[in-house]
Scaffold this motif. Structure first.
Motif, PDB file in Angstrom:
ATOM      1  N   ARG A 161       0.840  -1.190   0.000  1.00  0.00           N
ATOM      2  CA  ARG A 161       0.000   0.000   0.000  1.00  0.00           C
ATOM      3  C   ARG A 161       0.877   1.243   0.000  1.00  0.00           C
ATOM      4  NH1 ARG A 161      -3.301  -0.603   5.113  1.00  0.00           N
ATOM      5  NH2 ARG A 161      -2.778  -2.777   4.924  1.00  0.00           N
ATOM      6  N   LYS A 179       3.784  10.902   2.483  1.00  0.00           N
ATOM      7  CA  LYS A 179       4.864  11.340   3.363  1.00  0.00           C
ATOM      8  C   LYS A 179       5.234  12.786   3.047  1.00  0.00           C
ATOM      9  CE  LYS A 179       8.825   9.737   0.647  1.00  0.00           C
ATOM     10  NZ  LYS A 179       9.939   8.806   0.558  1.00  0.00           N
ATOM     11  N   PRO A 180       5.945  13.441   3.955  1.00  0.00           N
ATOM     12  CA  PRO A 180       6.289  14.859   3.725  1.00  0.00           C
ATOM     13  C   PRO A 180       7.107  15.055   2.457  1.00  0.00           C
ATOM     14  CG  PRO A 180       6.841  14.200   5.960  1.00  0.00           C
ATOM     15  CD  PRO A 180       6.441  12.954   5.237  1.00  0.00           C
ATOM     16  N   ALA A 181       7.106  16.288   1.962  1.00  0.00           N
ATOM     17  CA  ALA A 181       7.850  16.594   0.746  1.00  0.00           C
ATOM     18  C   ALA A 181       9.346  16.422   0.981  1.00  0.00           C
ATOM     19  CB  ALA A 181       7.570  18.032   0.313  1.00  0.00           C
ATOM     20  N   TYR A 189      -0.535  31.115 -10.148  1.00  0.00           N
ATOM     21  CA  TYR A 189      -1.069  30.706  -8.850  1.00  0.00           C
ATOM     22  C   TYR A 189      -2.438  30.049  -9.028  1.00  0.00           C
ATOM     23  CZ  TYR A 189      -3.258  31.277  -4.266  1.00  0.00           C
ATOM     24  OH  TYR A 189      -3.923  31.069  -3.098  1.00  0.00           O
ATOM     25  N   ARG A 232      -2.121  26.557 -10.589  1.00  0.00           N
ATOM     26  CA  ARG A 232      -1.671  25.524  -9.654  1.00  0.00           C
ATOM     27  C   ARG A 232      -2.781  25.158  -8.681  1.00  0.00           C
ATOM     28  NH1 ARG A 232       2.510  27.582  -6.618  1.00  0.00           N
ATOM     29  NH2 ARG A 232       2.296  29.619  -7.584  1.00  0.00           N
ATOM     30  N   ALA A 233      -3.500  26.187  -8.207  1.00  0.00           N
ATOM     31  CA  ALA A 233      -4.585  25.926  -7.250  1.00  0.00           C
ATOM     32  C   ALA A 233      -5.653  25.050  -7.896  1.00  0.00           C
ATOM     33  CB  ALA A 233      -5.187  27.244  -6.772  1.00  0.00           C
ATOM     34  N   HIS A 276      -4.365  21.469  -8.228  1.00  0.00           N
ATOM     35  CA  HIS A 276      -4.234  20.688  -6.993  1.00  0.00           C
ATOM     36  C   HIS A 276      -5.586  20.335  -6.391  1.00  0.00           C
ATOM     37  CE1 HIS A 276       0.003  20.477  -6.546  1.00  0.00           C
ATOM     38  NE2 HIS A 276       0.177  21.771  -6.527  1.00  0.00           N
ATOM     39  N   ASN A 277      -6.524  21.264  -6.402  1.00  0.00           N
ATOM     40  CA  ASN A 277      -7.809  21.011  -5.747  1.00  0.00           C
ATOM     41  C   ASN A 277      -8.872  21.964  -6.300  1.00  0.00           C
ATOM     42  OD1 ASN A 277      -9.996  20.676  -4.077  1.00  0.00           O
ATOM     43  ND2 ASN A 277      -8.808  20.616  -2.182  1.00  0.00           N
ATOM     44  N   ALA A 306     -11.642  23.224  -3.782  1.00  0.00           N
ATOM     45  CA  ALA A 306     -11.199  24.252  -2.840  1.00  0.00           C
ATOM     46  C   ALA A 306     -10.945  25.567  -3.576  1.00  0.00           C
ATOM     47  CB  ALA A 306      -9.931  23.794  -2.121  1.00  0.00           C
ATOM     48  N   ALA A 307     -10.420  25.481  -4.805  1.00  0.00           N
ATOM     49  CA  ALA A 307     -10.176  26.692  -5.577  1.00  0.00           C
ATOM     50  C   ALA A 307     -11.487  27.421  -5.850  1.00  0.00           C
ATOM     51  CB  ALA A 307      -9.477  26.330  -6.895  1.00  0.00           C
ATOM     52  N   ARG A 339       6.418  11.240  -2.975  1.00  0.00           N
ATOM     53  CA  ARG A 339       5.236  11.678  -2.241  1.00  0.00           C
ATOM     54  C   ARG A 339       4.623  10.575  -1.394  1.00  0.00           C
ATOM     55  NH1 ARG A 339       1.404  14.721  -5.829  1.00  0.00           N
ATOM     56  NH2 ARG A 339       0.623  15.073  -3.741  1.00  0.00           N
ATOM     57  N   ARG A 343       4.476   0.547   1.735  1.00  0.00           N
ATOM     58  CA  ARG A 343       4.446  -0.416   2.835  1.00  0.00           C
ATOM     59  C   ARG A 343       4.124  -1.761   2.242  1.00  0.00           C
ATOM     60  NH1 ARG A 343       2.814   0.602   8.734  1.00  0.00           N
ATOM     61  NH2 ARG A 343       3.921   2.534   9.142  1.00  0.00           N
ATOM     62  N   LYS A 381       3.385  -4.456   3.881  1.00  0.00           N
ATOM     63  CA  LYS A 381       2.425  -5.260   4.640  1.00  0.00           C
ATOM     64  C   LYS A 381       1.423  -4.337   5.265  1.00  0.00           C
ATOM     65  CE  LYS A 381       0.695  -8.971   5.651  1.00  0.00           C
ATOM     66  NZ  LYS A 381       0.105  -9.798   4.649  1.00  0.00           N
TER      67      LYS A 381
END
Lengths: 349, 507
Positions: free
Chosen positions: A2, A6-8, A221, A224-225, A228-229, A232-233, A343, A347, A349
């Motif tokens: 799976r 994780k952080p950038a 800007y 990109r907004a 990405h979403n 939300a934009a 990104r 895992r 398991k």
């Protein structure tokens, strides 16, 4: 197995990914070279030499990179806003059509006026070509992957019709090709007697301008907004559909410049082999550049180098130049995997 | 009587952390054959996380799960299924274009078998549906089914796989009262056959109606365990809510003029939103108007109208007496409406963009942040730092991706973004959902400050206690209609509850 987010990663790690992708590509390609009965090291040496081993090789690579920078930029801009423009090939051809329509003597203007005029006109044509799928997407929710992809075939067949009809060169001995553009409509060569032309300079400027748009402007800007979403934009008051339209116009315009620069800078006339798939290869270039406009320059030169080098190599080593296609495709796959791994963490398991 | 093998399920010491957040803290419990356990807790108490561990979607950091005395391999839904654990998720996992029969049989056969044994499957489904009162046409496509029927498909799916333990995650959230009654009858039949059930809910009356035993979760811990018989609702509610922080002191409102007025507004109810039916509403300066109601009764639609993302089909809105013609988010912002959306992850923020890019998202076009189409990143960054400081946001830097922030810090940032513009009208939709107590108190304090300043605030919340504490006037929404308003303390909780259930006076 799976994936967990994780952080950038840091910039250093991010820059490492293209390197890893290229290394993995070389390993995979050596297996094929071995299968073809040649030594990987000599083949890679010959590819490198063919791409950058002499002044001729370097100029040839940069010449080949020029259209790829334009189509790479077109794809990078569109993909940033998650507008999946697969139609750079069609937009390129439309740019070529406009260049020969205006540049073969119809407008008796001095070069200083005529060249910028044709440049702008081809951009407008490419922009309008992508505006169609964009309207269908924003108004009716039609998938732009399908429409832009299919437009490629429509446009190429349309160009074929033009070249057999109204645009056919009467002096062309029956070949499906257009008349040559007049001297005042041509882009000058950068070095006398060599193939590298002013289109390369325009490409680099276009990349810088695109970078500024993406990083510094309100439009970048918004793009990109929206990418990405979009939800939300929209909530934040960003006019999502209008932004997608602007993105389409910019992307289509950039791709059309590839056709303009190839016709006015290199080929001199329009034929059906103007592009050996530069529009599609632009997708690879944009992905290798991680959609960064400045990265597009480097990625385009890299991809062009592999193609030019492989041509030279196959003449001496006898390994088919198709190896270039395999290498570029492998580089794309490893790169996409590497971006995923920046990104997400796997895992087992 | 309590033979050891009577326990079909045993969880011991389950702990799960997400970064700094402890979602489950050493939780242990057992489930007996033929027993219904209710797992009760507020949003964010850790109920769903616990069940996801049990079902193998998550791997616990510590602790073990035993089914029928055998340890369950962690992180493997297939193992859970094979062991006889079935789960009905809150959001259904059905293939809409396939039939009921196909959905149920999907994945039960070896993938190497090309043909589905429809005859056997049909026989089995027919028997299960008649045994347990789950009437369904096996050949209907799922897309044509109602929500209640889809839930039956999910239950049948679990039973078809020989589930002995059935987990139902908030099963009634989407059901009408009569569908709920039917579900409860089915659950009784299942238990009579020896199945065990875990029923997840935050609705007390349902828990009292179906369960034998109640486990209360609070902030990731097992806060208490009671036999349903002999315990009272108020006792369970106290366990669930715990020691609330001292309620904020709410002074008398200094009510001013009408700032927002909705007159006979209806919506067409396209898509999934509940349609609004002739809603009229007045928000006054210096007052918090609380909107209570069960989720899905039209609160989201009303919020979308005021936020500008939805246009009404009929009716009017006036802001400070002026008619509103353009219902867009931008128009709402420019008229001084500050908005706190219900879903901070999907709507309130853009996860992969930085804190700076997120705080300017509603105002990047103003002269403060841009000139001639170019953004002023220095001004944007200063603004981000200002919000981070003034609203006590904990984040690594203004350049950090907002996805990396905790829910509470994300919410503070959204609050800062909305309140910094000194809005005259504030729409706060579920502003404290899933937040820890400290963050809840912070949000409440800021909303009360805005009220003091003279803003008109609409507080939409499923947390009745929050509505009761903060609101100067309370409205109840049910099936797309609004009740008449009541002043603070005018209606009892029971009266409000009846209104929420759609009984009592109609507006």
């Amino acid at each position: 197995m799976r994936l967990e987010p994780k952080p950038a990663p840091s910039l250093g790690v991010t820059l490492l990914f293209p390197v890893v992708a290229i290394a993995a590509t070389l390993v995979f390609a050596s297996l094929l070279v071995l299968a073809a009965g040649a030594s990987p090291f000599s083949v890679f040496y010959l590819v490198a030499k063919g791409a950058a081993g002499s002044q001729f090789a370097i100029l040839e690579t940069l010449t080949r990179a020029t259209p790829l920078i334009f189509t790479g930029l077109a794809v990078a801009v569109a993909f940033r806003a998650k507008l999946w423009n697969i139609g750079a090939e069609a937009q390129l051809y439309i740019g070529g059509v406009v260049t020969v329509v205006l540049g073969t003597g119809a407008l008796p203007l001095p070069a200083i006026v005529l060249v910028p005029l044709i440049l702008v006109a081809s951009m407008v044509a490419g922009a309008l070509l992508l505006a169609g799928p964009a309207v269908l997407k924003t108004r009716f929710g039609v998938d732009e992957v399908v429409t832009t992809l299919l437009l490629n075939f429509i446009v190429v067949l349309f160009v074929s019709m033009l070249l057999e009809g109204v645009l056919k060169d009467p002096m062309g001995l029956g070949w499906p090709q257009s008349q040559r553009v007049i001297a005042d409509a041509q882009l000058p060569r950068l070095i006398q007697g060599k193939r590298l032309h002013f289109g390369f300079v325009i490409a680099v400027v276009a990349a810088v301008v695109t970078w500024v748009i993406m990083k510094k402007t309100v439009l970048g800007y918004e793009m990109r907004a929206v990418g990405h979403n979009p939800e939300a934009a929209r909530f934040a008051g960003i006019p999502v559909n209008r932004v997608l339209m602007k993105t389409a116009l910019l992307s289509g315009g950039l791709a059309a410049l590839a056709g303009f620069s190839e016709v006015a800078g290199l080929k001199g006339n329009l034929t059906l082999d103007l592009s050996p798939g530069y529009g599609y290869t632009g997708i690879v270039v944009a992905m290798l550049a991680m959609l960064n406009p400045l990265g597009v320059i480097a990625a385009a030169i890299f991809v062009a180098g592999i193609f030019v080098g492989a041509d030279a190599m196959s003449r001496t080593a006898g390994v088919p130049s198709y190896i270039a296609q395999v290498m570029v495709a492998t580089a794309l796959l490893t790169m996409v995997t590497a971006i995923l791994l920046t990104r997400y963490r796997v895992r087992w398991k | 009587m309590t033979l050891p093998d009577a326990y079909v399920l045993r969880l011991s010491g389950i702990t799960k952390r997400f970064g700094p957040l402890v979602a489950n803290d050493a939780i242990s419990f057992e489930l007996k054959r033929g027993e219904v356990i209710a797992l009760l807790g507020e949003n964010g108490a850790g109920k769903t996380t616990l069940m996801n561990i049990l079902f193998g979607h998550y791997v616990a950091d510590e602790g073990t799960v035993e089914v029928m005395g055998k340890k369950l391999a962690p992180g493997d839904p297939r193992a859970a299924l094979d062991a006889g654990v079935g789960m009905v998720h809150q959001h259904f996992t059905l293939a809409e274009n396939m039939t009921v029969l196909e959905n149920i049989a999907l994945g039960t056969q070896s993938p190497w078998k090309i043909r589905l044994d429809r005859v056997a499957a049909r026989r089995r489904i027919g028997k299960l549906s008649s045994d347990f009162g789950l009437a369904l046409d096996p050949d209907a496509t799922v897309a044509s089914l109602s929500v209640g029927e889809r839930q039956r498909v999910e239950i049948l799916k679990a039973l078809y796989r020989d589930a002995r333990i059935l987990i139902l995650d908030e099963p009634t959230a989407v059901l009408t009262p009569s569908e709920t009654d039917a579900l409860f009858r089915t659950l009784k039949l299942l238990v009579a056959q020896g199945l065990s059930i875990i029923f997840i809910s935050h609705k007390l009356h349902e828990v009292m109606a179906v369960s034998d035993r109640v486990l209360v979760l609070r902030a990731g811990r097992l806060a208490g365990e009671r036999a349903t018989e002999g315990s009272s609702r108020s006792e369970l509610a106290a366990l669930m809510v715990g020691q609330h922080v001292a309620s904020p002191t709410v002074g008398e409102p200094k009510t001013g003029s009408v700032l927002l007025e909705l007159k006979n507004v209806s919506t067409s109810g396209q898509g999934s939103s509940t349609r609004l039916d002739d809603v009229s509403l007045v928000l006054r300066a210096g007052e918090i108007t609380g909107l209570a109601g069960v989720s899905g009764n039209g609160q989201a639609t009303l919020a979308a109208l005021i936020a500008g993302t939805l246009k009404p089909s009929s009716g009017q809105m006036a802001i400070s007496g002026a008619q509103v013609a353009d219902w867009t988010p931008r128009a709402a912002l420019s008229r001084g409406i500050g908005r706190i959306p219900e879903d901070r992850h999907a709507v309130g923020t853009i996860g992969d963009m930085s804190v700076t890019e997120n705080v300017i998202s509603e105002r990047y076009g103003t002269p403060r942040f841009s000139r001639r189409g170019f953004l002023d990143w220095r001004a944007a960054r200063n603004f981000a730092e200002e919000i981070i400081r003034d609203y006590d946001v904990k984040c690594p830097s203004p350049e950090a991706r907002i996805r990396l922030l905790s829910g509470g810090n994300m919410q503070k940032l959204i609050l800062g973004r909305a309140l910094d513009a000194d809005p005259v009208i504030i729409l706060a939709n579920q502003p404290t959902r899933g937040l820890d107590v400290g963050a809840v108190a912070f949000v409440h304090r800021r909303l009360l400050e805005a009220r003091e300043r003279g803003a008109a605030i609409l507080l939409i919340s499923e947390d009745l206690e929050e509505v009761l504490t903060l609101s100067d006037r309370i409205l109840v929404m049910s099936k797309g209609r609004l009740s008449s308003p009541s002043k603070r303390g005018e209606r009892s909780i029971r009266e409000l509850g009846e209104l929420m259930a759609g009984q009592g006076e109609a507006a």
